[in-house]
Design a protein around this motif. Structure first.
Motif, PDB file in Angstrom:
ATOM      1  N   ASN A 178       3.694  17.422  13.143  1.00  0.00           N
ATOM      2  CA  ASN A 178       4.567  16.514  13.885  1.00  0.00           C
ATOM      3  C   ASN A 178       5.164  17.282  15.060  1.00  0.00           C
ATOM      4  O   ASN A 178       5.865  18.276  14.860  1.00  0.00           O
ATOM      5  N   PRO A 179       4.903  16.866  16.309  1.00  0.00           N
ATOM      6  CA  PRO A 179       5.374  17.645  17.460  1.00  0.00           C
ATOM      7  C   PRO A 179       6.897  17.667  17.596  1.00  0.00           C
ATOM      8  O   PRO A 179       7.437  18.565  18.249  1.00  0.00           O
ATOM      9  N   GLN A 180       7.573  16.714  16.986  1.00  0.00           N
ATOM     10  CA  GLN A 180       9.034  16.656  17.112  1.00  0.00           C
ATOM     11  C   GLN A 180       9.730  17.501  16.061  1.00  0.00           C
ATOM     12  O   GLN A 180      10.665  18.241  16.361  1.00  0.00           O
ATOM     13  N   THR A 181       9.261  17.401  14.817  1.00  0.00           N
ATOM     14  CA  THR A 181       9.928  18.120  13.727  1.00  0.00           C
ATOM     15  C   THR A 181       9.210  19.406  13.329  1.00  0.00           C
ATOM     16  O   THR A 181       9.796  20.254  12.656  1.00  0.00           O
ATOM     17  N   TYR A 201       1.684  17.628   7.744  1.00  0.00           N
ATOM     18  CA  TYR A 201       1.412  16.565   6.766  1.00  0.00           C
ATOM     19  C   TYR A 201      -0.045  16.115   6.914  1.00  0.00           C
ATOM     20  O   TYR A 201      -0.742  16.454   7.870  1.00  0.00           O
ATOM     21  N   ARG A 202      -0.486  15.329   5.948  1.00  0.00           N
ATOM     22  CA  ARG A 202      -1.810  14.701   5.998  1.00  0.00           C
ATOM     23  C   ARG A 202      -1.637  13.198   6.190  1.00  0.00           C
ATOM     24  O   ARG A 202      -0.737  12.592   5.603  1.00  0.00           O
ATOM     25  N   ARG A 203      -2.479  12.630   6.981  1.00  0.00           N
ATOM     26  CA  ARG A 203      -2.423  11.191   7.206  1.00  0.00           C
ATOM     27  C   ARG A 203      -2.770  10.452   5.923  1.00  0.00           C
ATOM     28  O   ARG A 203      -3.624  10.877   5.153  1.00  0.00           O
ATOM     29  N   LYS A 204      -2.109   9.330   5.729  1.00  0.00           N
ATOM     30  CA  LYS A 204      -2.403   8.516   4.560  1.00  0.00           C
ATOM     31  C   LYS A 204      -3.629   7.651   4.841  1.00  0.00           C
ATOM     32  O   LYS A 204      -3.819   7.158   5.951  1.00  0.00           O
ATOM     33  N   ARG A 205      -4.421   7.484   3.825  1.00  0.00           N
ATOM     34  CA  ARG A 205      -5.618   6.656   3.964  1.00  0.00           C
ATOM     35  C   ARG A 205      -5.216   5.187   4.026  1.00  0.00           C
ATOM     36  O   ARG A 205      -4.469   4.689   3.177  1.00  0.00           O
ATOM     37  N   THR A 206      -5.725   4.506   5.040  1.00  0.00           N
ATOM     38  CA  THR A 206      -5.420   3.080   5.198  1.00  0.00           C
ATOM     39  C   THR A 206      -6.670   2.210   5.114  1.00  0.00           C
ATOM     40  O   THR A 206      -6.561   0.982   5.081  1.00  0.00           O
ATOM     41  N   PHE A 207      -7.842   2.829   5.094  1.00  0.00           N
ATOM     42  CA  PHE A 207      -9.088   2.066   5.018  1.00  0.00           C
ATOM     43  C   PHE A 207      -9.857   2.509   3.784  1.00  0.00           C
ATOM     44  O   PHE A 207     -10.036   3.710   3.544  1.00  0.00           O
ATOM     45  N   PHE A 208     -10.307   1.537   3.008  1.00  0.00           N
ATOM     46  CA  PHE A 208     -11.013   1.826   1.764  1.00  0.00           C
ATOM     47  C   PHE A 208     -12.319   1.034   1.759  1.00  0.00           C
ATOM     48  O   PHE A 208     -12.310  -0.200   1.890  1.00  0.00           O
ATOM     49  N   LEU A 209     -13.421   1.741   1.600  1.00  0.00           N
ATOM     50  CA  LEU A 209     -14.739   1.113   1.600  1.00  0.00           C
ATOM     51  C   LEU A 209     -15.337   1.203   0.204  1.00  0.00           C
ATOM     52  O   LEU A 209     -15.429   2.288  -0.384  1.00  0.00           O
TER      53      LEU A 209
END
Length: 678
Positions: free
Chosen positions: A521-524, A528-536
């Motif tokens: 995070n450039p501000q803090t 972290y790792r991005r959360k998965r939002t797409f499931f195939l």
């Protein structure tokens, strides 16, 4: 006659250049046909994930515990160009607002590299024809008009790379053979003149001429061995294609006074030594890539044999087990000869098989004088065609693309027969009624060769359209559509896509950031790792009843997300030939308060052999999902003519039903009462 032949040559060359343009243009159209998942999952999917940090699927072949695929050639051929493209994309996005990382670019850019590589085959063919004084124009046209070149050669298959490497190796061996034959003939001629000459001055001249002849025994040894190492690491089956070629290179001149068994052994020894640098390069490259070897280990001299991985060795260890290869599909031993060769080369493949059958008949009949010499050009081509076919037939998993490296020798040897007919001379020593019938009606046909040429072009046009634009063609279109859909969807929304009866969808076209990479995070400054939002979820050829159960379970999971104040979308993609079955399943099981399936889009043309169209079947309203209003929305489906199959209305109904089945349907699954996404 001479002017006619010149016009024919010019016509063939013009047609060849047109076909070359077509080959390049078909990259940009683009070809959306999907031949086999290996096209993406063995090359583009892995490299795009590494270079762009995308969320991709690394198949079991790239498992670090037991990798069987080398990454050196994909690194040089794709990763470096992808890096250049990523660098250029920063400027095009800033100055022109053009993103060079979309689905279209991800599909087309690797194929641009492959189409450039495909012309290695053309160049090799032209050089071989030039060296041996063969007519190249029609052979080049035959090569360029083959759907193997128009479809397979521009795809990111390791088989396509293997074909280019085999063609280049065939040219090198052919050139070395004719060069050695020429030098040996000149040596023997000068030696004979030297022995007969009595004048000292003339003997000195002949001796100097003899010494000025170029060397030939180890000609292009380093290049050949390096090429063979690269071919084996690209695809270990290169051993089967390259072995007869290397053997002919080792065999050059044996049987003459100027080459002996000693030369044969020296060539083997030098060939093996020349391949060591390339071998070390590939082993080190794979060892670094898969994490077996690291720079700290080298700095501390903590390196053992376990720090190195030899991917071709792992490939052989895996495929030598019939249970492993059979797990990908077990086929009968005759499939390559009986099905795959004619499928790839149609009439030309049949001609090659018939010619080989005649040669085997002559061999069995002890007609050795009518057989090609082992060290001849024809002998080289026959071995280059049939040795790998026979050897690959012992492997119980057989696909047509495994044979495409035989394209060049097959066209070199048999392409002229498409113009002249199958036989130029009577193939049998003795005549009989049965042999005459076989000769006249089966082998040689003694008819005009025009039908052969027409069949050649007809089959190649049909197969180019089928594999280039129809077979599983909706998969890429689905991926491109979902990529746009996901880009417009908020990051807090979870999307579930369920597919069945189609090939695996490459993740690289979705352009989703990897969820395995740590970002800051450039501000803090927090990592972290991005959360998965797409499931195939891909269910192969799951029966519709069981597929409905999977959809219902996914929808129940989505409802839980909705209760937690999260947005959730569920989609289902199946061939439209199954839409009637899906409609019936929903009509039978779904209660009004549960869920509905709403058609979002149909991607044409798409054909899944896992769910072929029902030629005599019918869909009530094509792929309509509004079962209650079906009769109102399709006026041509009136009941009054349901018993008469010959009325225009009924025929139109049947044609419409059939046409609708050549598509890939995308449905949105929603709870009853919810509004579908527009």
């Amino acid at each position: 006659m001479h002017s006619k032949s010149i016009k024919a040559k010019d016509s063939s060359l013009v047609s060849y250049y047109i076909m070359c343009f077509v080959r390049i243009a078909m990259v940009f159209i683009p070809q959306v046909g999907y031949i086999h998942p290996d096209e993406f999952f063995q090359t583009v999917e892995v490299v795009a994930g590494d270079e762009y940090g995308l969320d991709v699927r690394r198949t079991w072949e790239f498992d670090k515990a037991f990798p069987i695929r080398s990454m050196v050639i994909p690194f040089l051929g794709l990763k470096i160009p992808f890096g250049v493209l990523r660098f250029l994309s920063m400027y095009t996005r800033y100055f022109l607002g053009i993103n060079l990382r979309g689905s279209y670019v991800m599909l087309v850019f690797p194929r641009l590299i492959m189409v450039a590589l495909s012309f290695v085959n053309d160049w090799s063919l032209a050089q071989i024809c030039k060296a041996y004084g063969l007519q190249s124009q029609f052979r080049l046209l035959t090569l360029a008009s083959s759907y193997v070149m128009l479809v397979y050669s521009i795809r990111t298959f390791t088989n396509s790379i293997e074909m280019a490497l085999c063609s280049l190796l065939l040219y090198i061996v052919s050139d070395c053979m004719i060069h050695s034959n020429t030098v040996i003939y000149q040596q023997e001629f000068l030696d004979e003149k030297y022995q007969k000459e009595k004048k000292l001055v003339e003997k000195v001249k002949l001796y100097k001429l003899r010494q000025s002849l170029p060397s030939h025994s180890l000609n292009r040894c380093v290049l050949m061995s390096t090429l063979c190492v690269a071919g084996v690491f690209n695809r270990p089956t290169f051993l089967l294609f390259g072995l007869p070629l290397v053997f002919h290179w080792l065999l050059r001149g044996l049987g003459t006074k100027k080459a002996s068994l000693k030369d044969f052994n020296i060539r083997i020894f030098t060939f093996v030594l020349s391949g060591i640098p390339a071998l070390l390069l590939f082993i080190l490259g794979d060892s670094f890539y898969y994490g077996y070897l690291t720079m700290p280990e080298i700095e501390h001299l903590d390196v053992t044999i376990n720090n190195f991985v030899v991917t071709p060795l792992n490939f052989v260890r895996y495929n030598i087990n019939p249970n492993n290869t059979g797990g990908h599909g077990a086929h009968p031993f005759y499939l390559h000869l009986a099905i795959n060769v004619p499928l790839l080369y149609n009439v030309l493949g049949v001609i090659a098989l018939a010619s080989f059958g005649v040669m085997m008949y002559r061999f069995a009949s002890n007609e050795y004088t009518n057989l090609p010499r082992a060290q001849s050009f024809v002998g080289l081509m026959i071995c280059a065609i049939f040795f790998p076919i026979v050897m690959l037939s012992f492997i119980n998993h057989q696909e047509p693309r495994f044979l495409i490296p035989i394209t060049l020798p097959l066209i070199l040897l048999h392409a002229p027969k498409l113009k002249t007919g199958l036989c130029s001379s009577y193939p049998f020593k003795e005549r009989s009624r049965m042999k005459e019938m076989l000769y006249n009606y089966v082998l040689c046909a003694q008819a005009s060769a025009r039908p052969l040429l027409r069949l050649w072009y007809t089959f190649n046009i049909i197969l180019t359209i089928f594999y280039g634009f129809v077979h599983q063609a909706g998969v890429y279109q689905l991926a491109a559509h979902m990529s746009q859909q996901l880009a417009a969807t908020p990051s807090t929304t979870q999307t579930y896509l369920i597919t069945s009866h189609i090939y695996d969808m490459p993740y690289c076209f979705l352009d989703l950031p990897s969820t395995n990479i740590l970002v800051t995070n450039p501000q803090t400054g927090q990592r972290y790792r991005r959360k998965r939002t797409f499931f195939l979820s891909e269910y192969g050829s799951l029966p519709i009843g069981q597929l409905y159960t999977k959809v219902k379970l996914t929808m129940d999971m989505c409802r839980l997300q909705t209760y937690n104040h999260k947005t959730c979308h569920v989609y289902l993609a199946i061939p439209s030939s199954l839409s009637e079955d899906l409609n019936n399943e929903f009509q039978e099981h779904v209660q009004p308060q549960l869920m509905s399936h709403n058609l979002i889009k149909v991607f044409y043309a798409h054909l899944s052999m896992e769910a072929p169209p029902k030629l005599l079947g019918q869909h009530l309203c094509g792929i309509n999902t509004d079962l209650e209003d079906a009769e109102d929305t399709c006026s041509i489906y009136a009941e009054e003519d349901s018993q008469d199959w010959l009325t225009p209305s009924r025929m139109l109904k049947q044609f419409s039903s059939l046409a609708h089945q050549f598509g890939l349907a995308l449905y949105e699954i929603k709870a009853k009462g919810s509004k579908p996404i527009s």
